[in-house]
Design a protein around this motif. Structure first.
Motif, PDB file in Angstrom:
ATOM      1  N   GLU A 273      38.783  37.816  41.330  1.00 44.87           N
ATOM      2  CA  GLU A 273      39.593  38.875  41.945  1.00 44.87           C
ATOM      3  C   GLU A 273      39.280  40.186  41.223  1.00 44.87           C
ATOM      4  N   GLN A 274      38.979  41.207  42.022  1.00 40.11           N
ATOM      5  CA  GLN A 274      38.605  42.481  41.401  1.00 40.11           C
ATOM      6  C   GLN A 274      39.800  43.203  40.767  1.00 40.11           C
ATOM      7  N   ALA A 275      41.003  42.945  41.268  1.00 41.51           N
ATOM      8  CA  ALA A 275      42.188  43.625  40.724  1.00 41.51           C
ATOM      9  C   ALA A 275      42.679  42.903  39.462  1.00 41.51           C
ATOM     10  N   ALA A 276      43.706  43.495  38.849  1.00 33.32           N
ATOM     11  CA  ALA A 276      44.189  42.949  37.577  1.00 33.32           C
ATOM     12  C   ALA A 276      45.144  41.785  37.766  1.00 33.32           C
ATOM     13  N   SER A 280      47.164  42.014  45.188  1.00 34.49           N
ATOM     14  CA  SER A 280      47.042  43.454  44.927  1.00 34.49           C
ATOM     15  C   SER A 280      46.489  44.205  46.134  1.00 34.49           C
ATOM     16  N   GLY A 281      45.927  43.500  47.107  1.00 32.76           N
ATOM     17  CA  GLY A 281      45.363  44.173  48.274  1.00 32.76           C
ATOM     18  C   GLY A 281      46.396  44.267  49.381  1.00 32.76           C
ATOM     19  N   SER A 284      50.121  42.976  48.926  1.00 31.93           N
ATOM     20  CA  SER A 284      50.890  43.519  47.797  1.00 31.93           C
ATOM     21  C   SER A 284      52.282  44.006  48.193  1.00 31.93           C
ATOM     22  N   PHE A 406      40.468  37.796  36.656  1.00 25.42           N
ATOM     23  CA  PHE A 406      40.873  39.094  37.222  1.00 25.42           C
ATOM     24  C   PHE A 406      39.936  40.181  36.696  1.00 25.42           C
ATOM     25  N   ASN A 407      40.036  41.361  37.291  1.00 25.53           N
ATOM     26  CA  ASN A 407      39.101  42.458  36.988  1.00 25.53           C
ATOM     27  C   ASN A 407      37.661  41.955  37.124  1.00 25.53           C
TER      28      ASN A 407
END
Ligand SMILES: Cc1cc2nc3c(=O)[nH]c(=O)nc-3n(C[C@H](O)[C@H](O)[C@H](O)COP(=O)(O)OP(=O)(O)OC[C@H]3O[C@@H](n4cnc5c(N)ncnc54)[C@H](O)[C@@H]3O)c2cc1C
Ligand SMILES: C[S@@+](CC[C@H](N)C(=O)[O-])C[C@H]1O[C@@H](n2cnc3c(N)ncnc32)[C@H](O)[C@@H]1O
Length: 635
Positions: A273-276, A280-281, A284, A406-407
């Motif tokens: 997942e690119q978010a923390a 989050s997309g 959210s 994450f990230n």
């Protein structure tokens, strides 16, 4: 046609009896003994499931659930039991949970299992209902409908058939040549059948459907019974996965629920997942609405959203940390004609009142605690769900099987001999596995392997009102827009919808529009709130052209003019997607995850075949190939 539930009746010796069929549900000499001798013993169970990864039983006529309980109990008691037991059963006239509780009291040996079955028993609506039992190792797929039409909608590879319709003299359709052929279509290599029925027409129909038949000693007063073995040597169409390890890209509701279901089936899952954090997309929002969308003719969307709604409810019941509320959803009609349509749909569908009711203006006002000028649909067990909490709870449910990164933004995918590799922008390897599931919502078409995905994004903005600035609201209200009950001091209203619009920042104009939509339903409700003071959230819905999700194995590119059929499309090895959740992600999440994992596992599917086809990613490639051919003919 609405379902006609069974009526519980007993004959004078206390055996459950059906007046409609003038027949008894099981022998008067002990139902459990009959179940074990005829159906388990006749299929050489438990021996045949021992040491196997998966064993699939299909039954005609679920009735009182006696055969199922006997099979479940025998499986539990067997130290060499198969890893997963599937029991698929078709029932035209299901009992209510209350009636099952009365009858099942007669079998104290099944008390614990019967109580769980009654507690999880679905609402009596047509179609497929899936119950994950016994730590997900026993899966009951109940199909409420007529076997003569529903069997051809089943996708499964069946190892043992329990043929338990009422007697052919009273219930000939369950023993017809047509039905026996439909059973044979589902038979796995070496499949067997068992039944107490020895009637000549049934034997002829089974023999013509390639079952070699044999008489064996019967149970109690019946001297003989019938068993059979499927003769054909065709290969198994539903092989097991070679290795249970997958990468899932995206930790929104699509990716998180898919990872959860994969882990429940025993897979190791790496979520990137690119978010923390999860959710989050598009997933959210503070809350989203969960409810089905009925139609008088129970069209595809109506069937899919009903099954999806019930599946999400079942998933939520097993995730105590997910935040949601079954507070009820009131869907008011837009105008008088729409109100009449809504009333008609409720009458024609005949769904249980726990699922859907029509309420007139006065009742709608009472439920809302606010005067409204029209009636509509009332969904008593629908409500709101907080998607980020659903994502977190789903990912946390199997810590030993789900690894989250994450990230971790995936830049590109590479196919290698052993499967798929996910790489970041620097070319570093993020994860590698034989199977990759794309669940990155709006971002998916950016990947070269998903350039074909005809998904567009629809920007949406919700507004957060301070809950104390409005009168209270205990239910979810939907008409032109929606308004939620208070959640942590905030009342969410929404939502805007715009295409070709990628502005990530909130807009005051959209807050104004959200307030204006609410004003149309409840004129003074949010009076005095200045849109310029509001905050909310912006998200991008991943929309498919037909507004249905895109779920399954990714097809290879197709040449223009190809007249391949959907089921014969060449597919990319190990590449799958759960995309296109659009504006209904909450209702789709649990069902689509179950569908995808069942396909990966080669298990019975949790949906009728026509619905599975409607979700297949290949549908767009076929349309495009045909369109390209038509255009080249024109030019
Ligand atoms: C304003 C609004 C209101 C809505 N209201 C409702 C409602 O009431 N009821 C309802 O059912 N639905 C509602 N929806 C729709 C629902 O929210 C969506 O259908 C759902 O959230 C989509 O989930 P998803 O997992 O497919 O996408 P997402 O939640 O967007 O998840 C995709 C994930 O992939 C990640 N990702 C993307 N690219 C990469 C990459 N390269 N590498 C790693 N990770 C990546 C993203 O960061 C994201 O977390 C609403 C949507 C919006 C926007
Ligand atoms: C003998 S009972 C089954 C008993 C059940 N197997 C058990 O273990 O309790 C026969 C069942 O077949 C169902 N049935 C009859 N016709 C059917 C049809 N066309 N499609 C599906 N089910 C049918 C009846 O409603 C009834 O529940």
């Amino acid at each position: 046609m609405p379902l006609q539930p069974a009526r519980l009746e007993f004959n004078p010796d206390g055996t459950p009896y059906s007046a409609a069929f003038d027949d008894i549900y099981h022998t008067a000499h002990g139902g459990p003994g009959q179940a074990r001798h005829v159906f388990l013993g006749g299929n050489d169970l438990p021996a045949r499931w021992q040491g196997r990864e998966r064993f699939v039983i299909l039954e005609t006529g679920f009735g009182l659930g006696l055969n199922f309980l006997a099979a479940w109990q025998a499986w539990r008691a067997d130290p060499q039991r198969c890893r997963r037991l599937h029991f698929v059963s078709i029932e035209k006239h299901p009992f209510t949970a209350a009636d099952l509780a009365i009858v099942q009291q007669a079998w104290p040996e099944f008390a614990e299992l019967a109580a769980e079955l009654q507690q999880r028993w679905p609402l009596l609506t047509p179609g497929t209902h899936r119950l994950h039992l016994n730590d997900n190792r026993v899966v009951l797929t109940l199909i409420f409908g007529d076997a003569t039409t529903q069997l051809r909608e089943v996708d499964a590879s069946v190892d043992a058939f329990f043929l338990d319709g009422f007697s052919p003299a009273r219930n000939p359709e369950l023993w017809s040549p047509y039905l026996c052929k439909a059973l044979a279509r589902l038979a796995a290599p070496g499949a067997t059948l068992a039944t107490w029925c020895l009637a000549r027409p049934a034997r002829d129909a089974l023999a013509a459907a390639e079952f070699d038949l044999e008489r064996r000693p019967g149970y109690a007063a019946r001297r003989e019974m019938l068993v059979g073995r499927f003769r054909s040597r065709r290969p198994d169409r539903h092989p097991l996965p070679a290795e249970r390890h997958a990468i899932v890209i995206g930790a929104g509701i699509a990716g998180s629920t898919t990872a959860h279901r994969l882990a429940a089936a025993g897979w190791q899952v790496t979520v990137l997942e690119q978010a923390a954090e999860p959710g989050s997309g598009a997933s959210s929002n503070l809350a989203g609405m969960l409810r089905p969308l009925p139609s008088a003719d129970d069209n595809r969307l109506s069937r899919l959203t009903r099954t999806g709604f019930l599946a999400t409810r079942a998933l939520l019941a097993g995730l105590p940390d997910a935040r949601w509320s079954p507070c009820g959803v009131l869907h008011l009609a837009r105008e008088a004609e729409h109100e009449a349509q809504q009333r008609r749909a409720v009458e024609q569908l005949g769904w249980p009142p726990e699922l859907l009711q029509f309420v007139d203006r006065a009742e709608a006002s009472r439920r809302l605690g606010q005067p409204v000028d029209i009636g509509g649909w009332w969904f008593p067990n629908a409500g709101w769900v907080q998607p980020p909490s659903l994502c977190k709870a789903a990912l946390a449910a199997f810590p030993e099987r789900i690894t989250t990164h994450f990230n971790a933004a995936v830049d590109r995918l590479e196919m290698v001999k052993t499967g798929w590799r996910a790489l970041d922008a620097s070319g570093a390897l993020l994860a590698e596995a034989p199977v990759l599931v794309m669940a990155s919502g709006a971002a998916a078409p950016r990947f070269a392997q998903f350039a074909w995905l005809p998904q567009v994004t629809a920007r949406g903005q919700v507004s957060h009102l301070p809950a104390d600035a409005t009168p209270p609201l205990d239910v979810v209200l939907f008409q032109i827009g929606y308004a939620m009950p208070e959640i942590d001091g905030t009342r969410l209203i929404g939502a805007s919808l715009s295409y070709e619009d990628d502005e990530a920042a909130e807009r005051v104009a959209d807050h104004s529009d959200n307030l204006a939509r609410l004003r149309l339903t409840l004129p003074g409700f949010a009076a005095g709130i200045d849109p310029a003071t509001l905050h909310g959230r912006v998200g991008f819905r991943p929309m498919s052209p037909d507004r249905l999700p895109i779920v399954g194995r990714v097809p290879e590119a197709l040449a223009a003019g190809s007249n391949a059929r959907l089921h014969a499309l060449p597919r990319q090895p190990g590449l799958w997607c759960v995309q296109g959740f659009g504006a209904r992600g909450i209702v789709w999440s649990a069902l689509m995850a179950d569908l995808l994992v069942s396909q990966l596992e080669g298990e019975p599917l949790p949906l009728e075949k026509d619905l599975v086809d409607a979700l297949d990613p290949g549908r767009f490639l076929l349309r495009n190939a045909r369109r390209a051919e038509a255009e080249s003919d024109d030019s």
